[in-house]
Structure formats: structure tokens, C-alpha cells
Design a protein around this motif. Structure first.
Motif, PDB file in Angstrom:
ATOM      1  N   GLU A 102     -69.039  26.324  45.674  1.00 30.90           N
ATOM      2  CA  GLU A 102     -70.185  26.255  44.770  1.00 30.90           C
ATOM      3  C   GLU A 102     -70.542  27.631  44.226  1.00 30.90           C
ATOM      4  OE1 GLU A 102     -73.453  23.745  45.819  1.00 30.90           O
ATOM      5  OE2 GLU A 102     -72.169  22.454  47.060  1.00 30.90           O
ATOM      6  N   LYS A 103     -70.238  28.682  44.996  1.00 27.47           N
ATOM      7  CA  LYS A 103     -70.599  30.026  44.549  1.00 27.47           C
ATOM      8  C   LYS A 103     -69.375  30.869  44.154  1.00 27.47           C
ATOM      9  CE  LYS A 103     -74.997  29.632  45.135  1.00 27.47           C
ATOM     10  NZ  LYS A 103     -75.987  29.888  44.061  1.00 27.47           N
ATOM     11  N   LEU A 132     -70.175  28.516  49.933  1.00 22.00           N
ATOM     12  CA  LEU A 132     -69.867  29.817  49.326  1.00 22.00           C
ATOM     13  C   LEU A 132     -68.620  29.731  48.443  1.00 22.00           C
ATOM     14  CD1 LEU A 132     -70.231  32.579  52.059  1.00 22.00           C
ATOM     15  CD2 LEU A 132     -71.768  32.110  50.155  1.00 22.00           C
ATOM     16  N   TYR A 151     -66.890  32.248  45.951  1.00 22.23           N
ATOM     17  CA  TYR A 151     -66.388  33.328  46.812  1.00 22.23           C
ATOM     18  C   TYR A 151     -64.982  32.998  47.331  1.00 22.23           C
ATOM     19  CZ  TYR A 151     -71.036  35.496  47.384  1.00 22.23           C
ATOM     20  OH  TYR A 151     -72.216  36.137  47.190  1.00 22.23           O
ATOM     21  N   SER A 160     -77.865  28.825  51.627  1.00 18.38           N
ATOM     22  CA  SER A 160     -78.122  29.697  50.477  1.00 18.38           C
ATOM     23  C   SER A 160     -77.306  30.960  50.682  1.00 18.38           C
ATOM     24  CB  SER A 160     -79.608  30.046  50.360  1.00 18.38           C
ATOM     25  OG  SER A 160     -79.878  31.227  51.091  1.00 18.38           O
ATOM     26  N   ASP A 161     -77.041  31.711  49.612  1.00 21.77           N
ATOM     27  CA  ASP A 161     -76.225  32.911  49.831  1.00 21.77           C
ATOM     28  C   ASP A 161     -77.015  34.015  50.533  1.00 21.77           C
ATOM     29  OD1 ASP A 161     -77.623  33.197  47.525  1.00 21.77           O
ATOM     30  OD2 ASP A 161     -75.847  33.442  46.223  1.00 21.77           O
TER      31      ASP A 161
END
Lengths: 581, 447
Positions: free
Chosen positions: B235-236, B232, B238, B81-82
């Protein structure tokens, strides 16, 4: 039903339940149906080399056997495609390649425009053409009778649009031919006879075409430690070689390198045909993070595709980058099978496997009576850059050209970093007649370049110890002209729009200019004793150097004008030298 | 309900021979309990007569008489998770700082899987590191894997920390994943502090495996850190820089584990599959067409005995896209960063630098190579005996090391500053020697 009884890495053993299983048959393993190949058989079980990651498999999961060897599907649509090591089309796969994925290598719905050559009642042998299809006037696929079939034609489809699986020819015995054929990748496709090709494969790279040429149907190896520019050289050859078709195998190398080819090739034009490079290229990618067992197969898939185009009467250049990864994959699998290792852990059959791969190159008369060639160029990544390791040594034995890449040259950003002392080519003699038909001075210029470089090598030993100042003036001239040969002629910038490809004519012009320059230097020194430094520092020399990047292939008349200026300049120097000083 | 099995046959080192049980997956994660001790393990081989479990941890205190194994039915996964940014974790992603438990968004298998080269986007974006030897001559590009080949005694920690502090990918969403592999507590402490001082700790995740932990954890740690980095990045969204320090410890752990499994060793005792194993780590760098982020890797390794042909730097160099080589000789001359540019290389430079920048760099390289040759000659015959051209190269070499390579630990040079120093140095050379430049470059920069 056959089922799994043991799993160790990519090696799985299956207990048989009466299936008919031959060595090298393809098997589908487990619930996911992972693709594998039978590598060992005993009474009750089969040992399978699985081409995909085996994590997550369970004992007892089912195994099915296809009763077919690993084969390549050959037909229209291959060009411009990219396949993985076992022939799956990567353009249709997702971001990550899911396991057990089965995809059709060719698009079966696409319509191709077919022109028949064969006629009803005609007797056709394996390899003979039945017709041709073309894709948007780009490239002509010549369709042939598969090598292992023949018969008398009872039906020929008329000119028109067809799909891959439509019947185009029917023989009297009921055999139907379509646009596609299958061929087992580990078996070389047959041909009528080998022929000796006298035509060099022109690569546009001066050090190769001039000093270490490769003929069509030849085989070459490029050994070099990391960072010496193997991949860039391979890609440069794939771009500019004058072969009809390029098959490029990325074998255990970086993913980004394949991405680069895919991004770049659709934008570059083939200097010969003017079409986009990607339209003459087939890519095979087993990147280093893909399963190692499929790496072993990737070379054979590439070879089979190359032979297929050869059988159409084309010249094919096959690049394999890098064959060391292929050999290492063999070593890893051999270790898992508990085979007795020979040199450096490689299996004892390493040399014979290398030989059997390179022997699939060659210029041939095809079964259909045409001529075609597969030219094979394999990169080697010797551990620690040490050329005495087994893969380099054995490959050197079975190839006729050896382009040795040099770390020191690469460190000085001298590309292509081919070491002219270690490299050799057996084709320099056979391609001579081709060159001399167009450029009678080729041999003479080539020998002059080699002679200068050899003299330079001896002088360099002195220079290393005493500095160039210690040399007598006439030897300084040799030193200076060799410097120019290296900096201006042998060095070539693969990323410069002009320098990336030098036509044979420009190569000749450049070499001729250097030789003429050297003759004038010698004359000025012999007649008037003009110091070497002064001869070298004439602005006319600097002018010549700019032509490497500045004069395009189609403006070679620039050199004529330069020769005139150069002669005037040194004549004046000769006249005025004594008087001024 | 937890089902535990008995059936241990033999315990040898970290290998547990166990009776096979139905429906076990190859590679499955297991939990081993004995004498009040709990350890993780992994199914390493399966056959009808025996199952091999690799114990992840030190096996002391295990007793096969009361040993029980719980099979999880899953292969190894990492909760991500972030919220893991700003935290310090171990090889299993469990927090080791005092900030409490981490709530995970999802579980991901740590092994990763190959990226389809068709779906990769080619790295093209220049990343400024503020270090001249890199920005000028060995450009780092977003999505690249560019290792640092260090030697014992070079200021590796300082350079690593400076890089992490100064690197600025073009996107705003930057994050750093630091994987400390088998490193000394001292080094880890220094690096964490130094990275923190850049004011970026809430954008940094640290996975730490110290030198005294079991070797197998080093193998897991790298994969856990990269799994998180991929999460990260892809999927997110970054732009992630993953620093893997020290890969030499990783390879030594790999050798130890392989030898315990009784595998046939290859060069210097390292397993024959080390190339594939390292590739499965380094190839996880990149950019994907369908995702916004990027993953850039800076693996750091110490060349054993300074030998670049040793299997660890050798195999790494064959996989990564270049290398930055540090040298003790430069360090001893007092040059920081002690980067020897001659064996250093960035393969993606052509995509991150302008045409003129590339010609400029080729010219500097050629000149510095000649300067090094001249230096060797000077050592034999003395500087005074040398020709004028050679003396000019000698002067160029010295100036290059002192003015171009050398910079302060906190000095963050712009690309323009770096290029300007280079042009100034090239002016020391005879104009006819500048064969790699175009006439317009010369006209633009020299009079």
C-alpha cells in the motif's frame, strides 16, 4: 431454509429444512455463499467441507444446495487458462481471491468458428464427434456428444461462428447439444477399452528417455526431498514432452511457481508444433496459502480436463506437483471429521485413493472410436526425504515408473538429480520397438550405459576406501567412462538453450560417441598398455564434452566429423606410443 | 455502550467453554474480564450447545463465576500506519517503547488471504547482501522467501544482523520489519542494537514477543508483523525485508496451542496442518503486479539437534524458495559465516544471476562436492597416498572455505569481488574437469 448449526475450521454442519441433499452435492454456505461439498448426511443435517476460509461465518446463516456434484465445465477456451482448485478462472479474479467468488470458467461471449461433422438423420452415440472448432488456427477442439447422451440427429448447425451456448445439434428427442459439457470431477470419464501404447512419451531428457522411459498413457512418480529439483523437472517435462496437451496442477505448492509458468510458457515454443507452449497448456493452481480443502479437489479437476482432451483423440500429459500435499489435505480433513487414523495420521483409505487417481491414466480407445492417452506424472514430497513414508510407498505400488530424486546429487548441482540406482521403469521393454524402428542401436547402447553404471557402482565402493589410484588401469577405464556418462550424458542443464531439450537423434549420437570412445580406450590399453589417465586427458575428449551445450539438435553431423578426428587421434597414439617413451 | 455476556461453562487451560449467543462470528475477537483482569480471546469453534473461546494470554486469576465476555463483532485486526517505523511493538501492535501512542491509518485483518498467482509478478531483481556464499552461489532475489537454517552454537545473530545491515534492494524505499518470536531478551537486545548501528532504525519496525510470554502470542505476532509488512510493501510502496526470528519457537508454540485444543498430533507432536499454517506465513512474501513495493522474507530457524529432516526445517524447506544452511563444524573451524553451501540453495537464482554467473556457480558447486569427497578419502588413506587430481580438489576445498566463504562481520563484498575470488579458485583445477563452463568462459578467464 437450511442453516448453519456448527463451525469448526473448514467443516460446517447445516440443519436441513426438507432439502433434497445427496452426498457430494455442492453447497453454498452463509451470506457470502462459500462453496462446499456435502461429505456426510444424517436424518436432519448435512456435514459440509467448505473450500474457502470460514472465518467470520455465524450460526444461523443460510445454506443452499445445488443438487449437483462438483463438476468441471468443459469446452473451447480451456487451453491457456488457469483455474483454482475448484475450477474458478484466476485470470478474472483480483489480487487476493475474495471469498464466495463465482466466476464463469469459460468465456460465453466469445465466437468460435464451428465446422460440423455430424449430419441430420445420423444416429450418434456418446463420445462421437459432432464437429470441431478452432481458435485462430491454433488448436482444434473436437466437440463430442457427452458420454451419457445419444440420439438421432434432427438438426445440425451450419458452418459458422457460434458462442458456447448456441445449439449446434438437436436430437429427435429434443435434447440439444452446445459446445460445452459438464462432468462431475470425482467420476472418471468413460472410454471403450484400454490399449497398450508402445510409443514412449519423448521428453528430451536423456536420463528419462534413455534409461527410464515412460510410455504414452503411463504413470510415473517423482519422489524427492526439498531442493532436489522436483518442480524444475516437472516444469521441464511440461515444456518439452511431445504430448499434444499439458495439464499442470500446482497442488499446495508455491504461488511464484505458477507465476513463473504463466510468465514463461507464453514465450516458449513447442518443439513439435512450433506454437507457443501456453496454447497447449491448462493450469490448475491451489497454492499452499489457498484453503486446504480445495487442494483435495484440485487433482480431480485436472484429471477431468485431461480426460476430456483424451476423448478428443489427443495425448495428454498430466503433471501433479505435489501429490503429497493432496494426501495431506485428505489427512487434515479426515482428522477434522474424527476418522480413525491409520499410518502416520493418514486415513486408512489413502492407498485406495492414490490407486484410483493413478488408474485414471492410460491409453484408451475412446467412446468415439479414436485413440487417446493420459500420461500422469505425480511429484511426491516425502517428509525428511524418507521414501519409506506412506504416500511414496503407495504411489510406487500404483505407478510403473519411479524417478527417485537424490539429495546428494542435487547438492552437487547434478540435475536432473535422478538416482539411477533407485529409479526404475516398467516401460523399457514396451517402448523398445518404437525406438528400434528409428534407431536400431538404441537397446544395445542402453544396455551398455546400464552395464557401465553398474560396474562403476561396484568400483566406487573401492574408490571410497582406497582412492582411484588404487585401481588397476583397465578398471580405471570403466571409472573414467562412467564419469563421462554421468557428467556428459545423464546430467542435463534445464536452463541452457541447447541442452534443455535433446532430440532422440542427439541422444543416440551422444551415447554412440561415448561407446566408441570407450572401445578405443580399451583397444589402446590392451594393445599397447597406454595408461588410462593419458587416454582420458586427450583433447579430443574435451571436444566431445563441449558438444553437450555447443551442438544443437539439428547439427548432429558434428558427431560424424568428431568420430573421424577421434579415430585418427587414437590410431596415431597407438602407433607412436611405445616409440616416444 | 459495551455489552458483556455471562455464561461461562468451563475453563480448561486456555480454552473457555461458553454458552452460545446469537450472531457470533467464527474467529471473532472477544475481550474477557474477570476479577479485574482483562484478556483477549478468539472464537475457536461454534455449535448450538457450546462455543469455544481460545484465551490469548495466561488464564490464571480468571474465575468463571464472575467471568464476562464482550464480543467485538470483528475478527482480529491490526491498526497500521507508517508511523510504526522506528518503533518497538508487541503482538497486538501496541508500542512497548517510551515514544507514546501510535495513531493508526487503518485496520487490517491479520490472517491475510491468498494471493492470486496470476496477479503476482515474478521476482527477478538481484539483491546484494555483500556475503559471498549468498551473492555468488545462492542469489537472493527481491520478493523471495529465503530462510536461514541455523544450529545451536552457530553465530546466527551476527549473520542475521549483518544481512539486515548490508541488504540493499534496488529501490530507494527500503524498510525492515523485524519479528522477534519467543526469543531471549539478550538476543533481542543484541539484534536491535546491531540493526540500529546500521543507521537505519527510522526505517525499521520491531515486533517483539519474548521467550517468557504466553505461546499463543507468538502465533499472533508473526501475523501482525507480516500484516504491517504487507501494508508497507503493497500500500505504501516500500521494498520490505521481513526477518522472522526464530521460527522454531513459532512452531513449538503452534504445537503447544494445538495440543491444548486436543487436536490429533502428526510428526513429533506437531499438528498435521503445520504445513498449511507455515505456508500461510511464508507465502505472504512476493511482488504484486499492481503495487510498487515488494516483500522479501528471511525467516530464521534453529534446526532442533541440527537435524535438517526435523519437521520444522523440513516443512519450511518445502515452502520457501531455498535455504541457507549453517553448520557447527565450519563454525568450529573458525569460519564465519559458517554457511555450508552444499545443502544451501536459492531456487530463484536463475532469475537473479547472469548465464555465466550460473555456470560459474554450477562449476564451483561440483568442485566443492568433489573436494568434500576427497576430504573423506584423505581421512582414511592419508593425503600423501592420494592421486594428483584428488589432491588438487583437496587444495581447492581448503582455499574455498578460507578465501571464499570466510569474510569479516563488517565486510560488504560486491558481486564483482565475489566472482573474482571464484575464478581464481577454479584455476586450481585441471581445465578438463571444468565441464559446466562454456569454452568462451574458459577463454575469458584462464590462459
Amino acid at each position: 431454509m437450511a442453516h448453519i448449526i456448527s463451525i469448526l475450521g473448514p467443516i460446517v454442519r447445516a440443519e436441513l429444512d426438507g432439502e433434497r441433499v445427496c452426498i457430494q452435492d455442492v453447497a453454498y454456505v452463509g451470506e457470502l455463499g462459500l462453496t462446499g461439498e456435502v461429505i456426510e448426511r444424517d436424518q436432519k443435517s448435512a456435514l459440509i467441507q467448505v473450500y474457502e476460509e470460514t472465518e467470520g461465518l455465524k450460526l444461523g446463516e443460510a445454506v443452499t444446495f445445488t443438487a449437483q456434484m462438483l463438476s468441471a465445465l468443459l469446452g473451447p477456451g480451456l487451453l491457456g487458462s488457469i483455474y483454482d482448485g475448484i475450477g474458478r478462472p484466476l485470470k478474472l479474479a483480483g489480487t487476493r481471491i475474495s471469498r464466495g467468488l463465482k466466476l464463469d470458467p469459460l468465456d460465453r461471449d466469445k465466437l468460435w468458428s464451428f465446422t460440423p461433422f455430424a449430419k441430420a438423420g445420423q444416429k450418434l452415440e456418446g463420445g462421437e464427434y459432432i464437429g470441431a472448432v478452432s481458435a485462430q488456427d491454433a488448436f482444434e477442439y473436437r466437440l463430442m456428444v457427452p458420454p451419457d447422451k445419444n440420439g438421432r440427429v434432427s438438426f445440425v448447425a451450419g458452418q459458422g461462428e457460434y458462442r458456447l451456448d448456441d445449439t449446434l445439434i438437436e436430437f429427435e428427442d429434443g435434447e440439444r447439444l452446445t459446445m460445452v459439457q459438464r462432468w462431475p470431477v470425482r467420476i472418471a470419464r468413460p472410454f471403450k477399452e484400454r490399449i497398450l501404447s508402445k510409443k514412449p512419451m519423448i521428453t528430451g531428457q536423456r536420463i528419462i528417455d534413455f534409461l527410464f522411459p515412460i510410455s504414452e498413457g503411463g504413470s510415473a512418480s517423482i519422489p524427492g526431498g526439498f531442493g532436489t529439483g522436483k518442480t524444475i523437472l516437472q516444469q521441464t517435462l511440461a515444456k518439452w514432452s511431445d504430448a499434444d496437451i499439458i495439464v499442470y496442477i500446482g497442488c499446495g505448492e508455491r504461488g511464484n511457481e505458477m507465476t513463473e509458468v504463466l510468465q514463461e510458457f507464453p514465450q516458449l515454443a513447442d518443439p513439435k508444433s512450433g506454437k507457443k507452449l501456453i496454447e497447449r497448456t491448462v493450469l490448475i493452481a491451489n497454492t499452499s496459502d489457498m484453503p486446504v480443502s480445495a487442494r483435495e479437489a484440485s487433482i480431480y479437476i485436472g484429471l477431468t480436463i485431461a480426460e476430456y482432451f483424451r476423448d478428443m483423440g489427443y495425448t495428454v500429459a498430466l503433471m501433479a506437483d505435489s501429490t503429497s500435499r493432496w494426501a495431506e489435505a485428505m489427512r487434515e480433513l479426515s482428522g477434522r471429521m474424527n476418522e480413525l487414523p491409520a499410518e502416520e495420521g493418514f486415513p486408512s483409505y489413502l492407498a485406495s485413493r492414490i490407486a484410483s487417481v493413478y488408474e485414471r491414466a492410460g491409453a484408451v480407445r475412446t467412446l468415439g472410436g479414436d485413440t487417446g492417452a493420459v500420461t500422469m506424472i505425480g511429484a511426491i514430497s516425502p517428509p525428511g526425504g524418507d521414501f519409506s513414508e506412506p504416500v511414496t510407498r503407495h504411489t510406487q505400488r500404483f505407478t510403473s515408473v519411479f524417478w527417485a530424486l537424490d539429495k546428494e546429487l542435487a547438492n552437487a548441482r547434478f540435475y536432473p538429480s535422478i538416482n539411477h540406482l533407485l529409479s526404475h521403469s516398467a516401460y523399457a521393454i514396451s517402448v523398445k520397438s518404437w525406438w528400434e524402428a528409428g534407431y536400431p542401436e538404441w537397446s544395445e547402447l542402453r544396455l551398455w550405459v546400464i552395464e557401465m553404471l553398474q560396474r562403476d557402482e561396484k568400483l566406487q565402493r573401492i574408490v571410497k576406501l582406497l582412492g582411484s589410484e588404487a585401481l588397476p588401469e583397465d578398471q580405471k577405464l570403466t571409472l573414467f567412462i562412467s564419469d563421462l556418462i554421468k557428467e556428459y550424458f545423464l546430467q542435463q542443464n534445464a536452463f541452457d538453450a541447447v541442452d534443455m531439450y535433446a532430440s532422440p537423434q542427439k541422444q543416440i549420437c551422444m551415447a554412440k560417441a561415448l561407446k566408441a570412445l570407450h572401445q578405443w580406450w580399451k583397444r589402446c590399453f590392451e594393445e599397447k598398455g597406454v595408461p588410462a589417465g593419458q587416454l582420458k586427458d586427450q583433447p579430443i575428449v574435451g571436444e566431445l564434452l563441449t558438444s553437450r551445450l555447443g551442438v544443437p539438435n539439428d547439427q548432429t553431423e558434428w558427431f560424424d566429423a568428431w568420430h573421424k578426428r577421434m579415430e585418427t587421434r587414437y590410431e596415431t597414439l597407438l602407433l607412436t606410443f611405445g616409440e616416444i617413451s | 455502550m459495551i455489552i458483556e455476556y455471562t455464561g461461562a461453562q468451563k475453563l480448561k487451560g486456555t480454552l473457555l467453554f461458553f454458552e452460545p449467543i446469537r450472531d457470533i462470528r467464527y474467529g471473532e475477537k472477544v475481550v474477557i474480564r474477570s476479577e479485574g483482569k482483562t484478556l483477549n480471546g478468539k472464537v475457536a469453534a461454534l455449535s448450538q450447545s457450546v462455543m469455544l473461546i481460545e484465551i490469548l494470554g495466561e488464564p490464571y486469576g480468571l474465575n468463571i463465576d464472575n467471568l464476562r465476555v464482550q464480543f467485538t463483532g470483528n475478527i482480529f485486526e491490526l491498526g497500521v500506519s507508517d508511523k510504526m517505523l522506528g518503533r518497538v511493538m508487541d503482538a497486538f501492535g501496541e508500542p512497548t517503547d517510551d515514544k507514546g501512542e501510535i495513531r493508526h491509518d487503518k485496520l487490517l485483518p491479520i490472517g491475510g488471504s491468498a494471493y492470486n498467482p496470476v496477479q503476482r509478478a515474478y521476482p527477478n531483481d538481484f539483491i546484494q547482501t555483500g556475503i559471498s556464499a549468498i551473492d555468488g552461489l545462492n542469489v537472493l532475489v527481491k520478493g523471495q522467501k529465503l530462510p536461514i537454517f541455523s544450529v545451536a552454537g552457530a553465530s546466527t545473530n551476527d549473520l542475521a544482523a549483518q544481512l539486515v545491515r548490508q541488504i540493499t534492494p534496488s529501490g530507494k524505499n527500503g524498510a525492515v520489519v523485524f519479528a522477534g518470536i519467543g526469543i531471549k531478551y539478550e538476543d533481542a537486545q543484541y539484534l536491535i542494537q546491531s540493526i540500529r548501528s546500521g543507521g537505519n532504525f527510522e526505517r525499521t519496525a520491531i515486533f517483539l514477543n519474548l521467550a517468557d510470554e504466553p505461546s499463543i502470542n507468538a502465533l499472533l505476532l508473526v501475523r501482525s508483523a507480516l500484516t504491517f509488512a504487507e501494508y508497507l510493501a503493497f500500500e505504501k510502496g516500500y521494498d520490505v525485508i521481513a526477518v522472522l526470528y526464530d521460527m522454531t519457537n513459532y512452531c513449538d508454540a503452534l504445537r503447544e496451542v494445538s495440543s491444548r485444543r486436543e487436536e490429533i498430533p502428526s510428526r513429533k507432536g506437531y499438528p498435521g496442518y503445520m504445513y498449511s499454517d507455515l505456508a500461510s506465513i511464508y507465502e505472504r512474501a512476493g511482488i504484486l503486479k499492481e503495487s510498487a513495493g515488494s516483500l522479501t522474507q528471511i525467516p530464521i530457524l534453529t534446526m532442533p539437534d541440527g537435524d535438517i529432516t526435523h519437521p520444522i526445517p523440513d516443512l519450511t524447506g518445502y515452502i520457501t524458495e531455498g535455504q541457507i544452511v549453517l553448520e557447527r563444524e565450519l563454525q568450529q573451524k573458525g569460519i564465519y559465516p559458517p554457511i555450508n553451501v552444499l545443502p544451501s540453495l536459492s531456487r530463484l537464482m536463475n532469475h537473479g544471476a547472469s548465464d555465466q554467473h550460473r555456470r560459474w556457480s554450477a562449476e564451483i558447486y561440483a568442485a566443492y562436492a568433489k573436494a568434500k569427497k576427497a576430504e573423506m578419502l584423505a581421512a582414511i588413506i592419508g593425503e600423501e597416498e592420494m592421486g594428483e587430481t584428488e589432491q588438487r580438489y583437496l587444495a581447492f576445498g581448503k582455499a574455498f572455505e578460507r578465501q571464499f566463504i570466510t569474510q569479516r562481520n563488517e565486510e560488504n563484498r560486491t558481486l564483482e569481488q565475489t566472482l573474482a575470488i571464484g575464478w581464481k579458485l577454479l584455476a586450481l583445477l585441471p581445465p578438463t574437469a571444468l565441464t559446466r563452463l562454456k569454452p568462451q568462459d574458459i577463454a575469458e578467464h584462464f590462459q
